[in-house]
Design a protein around this motif. Sequence first.
Motif, short mmCIF file in Angstrom:
data_model
loop_
_atom_site.label_atom_id
_atom_site.label_comp_id
_atom_site.label_asym_id
_atom_site.label_seq_id
_atom_site.Cartn_x
_atom_site.Cartn_y
_atom_site.Cartn_z
N ILE A 78 16.88 -31.15 -24.04
CA ILE A 78 17.21 -30.75 -22.94
C ILE A 78 17.98 -29.68 -24.47
N GLY A 79 17.15 -28.60 -25.16
CA GLY A 79 18.00 -28.04 -26.13
C GLY A 79 19.10 -26.90 -25.62
N GLU A 80 20.13 -27.37 -25.95
CA GLU A 80 21.23 -26.07 -26.06
C GLU A 80 21.57 -26.00 -26.74
N THR A 81 21.81 -24.38 -26.60
CA THR A 81 22.20 -23.44 -27.87
C THR A 81 23.86 -22.61 -28.29
N ILE A 82 24.84 -22.62 -28.89
CA ILE A 82 25.92 -22.12 -28.36
C ILE A 82 26.27 -20.85 -29.61
N TYR A 83 27.07 -20.35 -27.95
CA TYR A 83 27.10 -19.14 -28.51
C TYR A 83 29.38 -18.81 -28.48
N GLU A 88 47.25 -27.94 -30.87
CA GLU A 88 47.16 -26.62 -30.26
C GLU A 88 46.63 -25.63 -31.19
N ARG A 89 44.90 -25.10 -30.38
CA ARG A 89 44.96 -23.51 -31.19
C ARG A 89 44.59 -22.77 -30.32
N ILE A 90 44.86 -21.20 -30.30
CA ILE A 90 44.26 -19.78 -30.22
C ILE A 90 42.37 -19.58 -30.12
N CYS A 91 42.08 -20.05 -29.25
CA CYS A 91 40.98 -18.94 -29.12
C CYS A 91 40.57 -17.78 -29.97
N LYS A 92 40.03 -17.81 -31.07
CA LYS A 92 39.28 -16.79 -31.51
C LYS A 92 38.21 -15.96 -30.43
N TYR A 93 36.73 -16.73 -30.69
CA TYR A 93 36.17 -16.27 -29.65
C TYR A 93 36.55 -16.35 -28.04
N THR A 94 35.34 -15.91 -27.57
CA THR A 94 34.90 -16.72 -26.21
C THR A 94 33.08 -17.92 -26.27
N TYR A 95 34.02 -19.19 -26.14
CA TYR A 95 32.78 -19.93 -26.20
C TYR A 95 31.70 -20.08 -24.78
N GLY A 96 30.51 -19.94 -25.02
CA GLY A 96 29.84 -20.81 -24.63
C GLY A 96 28.17 -21.27 -24.53
N GLN A 97 27.36 -21.11 -23.96
CA GLN A 97 26.27 -21.86 -23.95
C GLN A 97 24.83 -20.84 -23.41
N LYS A 98 23.79 -21.12 -23.95
CA LYS A 98 22.58 -20.42 -23.77
C LYS A 98 21.82 -20.68 -22.54
N VAL A 99 21.94 -20.24 -21.33
CA VAL A 99 21.21 -20.97 -20.06
C VAL A 99 19.71 -19.87 -18.79
#
Length: 342
Positions: free
Chosen positions: A269-274, A199-210
């Motif tokens: 569809i180009g998806e960008t991860i942030y 398991e890992r604890i996420c250091k950031y909030t991850y998402g994508q641009k929509v």
Amino acid sequence: MVNSESYTKLVGGAWGGTMVDKAYERFLSDIAGPETFQQFKEEHMDDYSDLLRTFEVKKRETSPGHSGKVTFRIPPTFAETIKDATGLSIHDKILSSPFNGQVSYVSGKTRVDGQIAQSFFKQSVDSIVQHLESLLGERLNKEYTAIVMVGGFSESNILQDAVKCAFGRRYNVIIPEGAGLAVLKGAVIFGHQPSTISERICKYTYGQKVCHETTSACNHPPTRTKWVVGKLHCSDIFEKHITIGQTVKLEEEQMEMITSPCSADQTTIGETIYASKLSEPRLITEPGCIKIGHFEIHIPDTSLGTDRKFGTMFIFGDKEIAVKTEDKQTGQVHINSIDFLE
């Protein structure tokens, strides 16, 4: 034993042994003068590296409360550079420095009052102790009973004493043998057996641009709208997949998000991860939000136009993030590796 719900995300700051090194360099710079010290670094790189190596040994040996002198070996080229650049000997520079009476130079070595030597550690040690106080005071961390010190700086007597003084009554402070190699050994074990970390604890909030078509229910700033195929859309929206501090199991699929093409004839569809340091980011333009990669969804059949739907799910691997894409019409599934080089 602590259950996984009491884990916290990786945190820290630039408070390690390198901060002590910088304090030592400032000390030498105050004696020689900033320009002269920079000249020494540039013209005698080997001796500068050797100076730091010998300080690394002394850094671990320096003891708290030591009132006597501490000796540091100085390369001859340091004194020579001072003489060539200023016309003064290193003795004269010490006498005119803030350390007059507290530092002396004899036969290629500086003799420094223990109080000054210990001051090199103050900012680093204080920052670590204050951060631990804050971290251990959080509600989720109440179950911890021990502090394990690993890494090269953990071998410092001054840091060990500070941690024991601050936390020794509440926690069992453990300093394993070979603490300086513990991180390296852990990396080697992980390389051979990645399953040792499940398991890992996420250091950031991850998402994508929509973006989506603007409606009366939208509350995004007017400046974040644009026209797409003749319709007004809200743009630069951060669609969250994972929240900062969330526990994720390796190779486990996360919550599915649905995406569709904006135009009927769209073939890709180009998806960008942030990533964001906020727990609830709304826009990718907010402070602390950074682009970390991208992937593409290919649409070979455009017959459904904008009604074509794709499900996207993040998958956290041992060293990377992947995205599983499912075509809701055909059921075809693709695993997209994130390109982090863009």
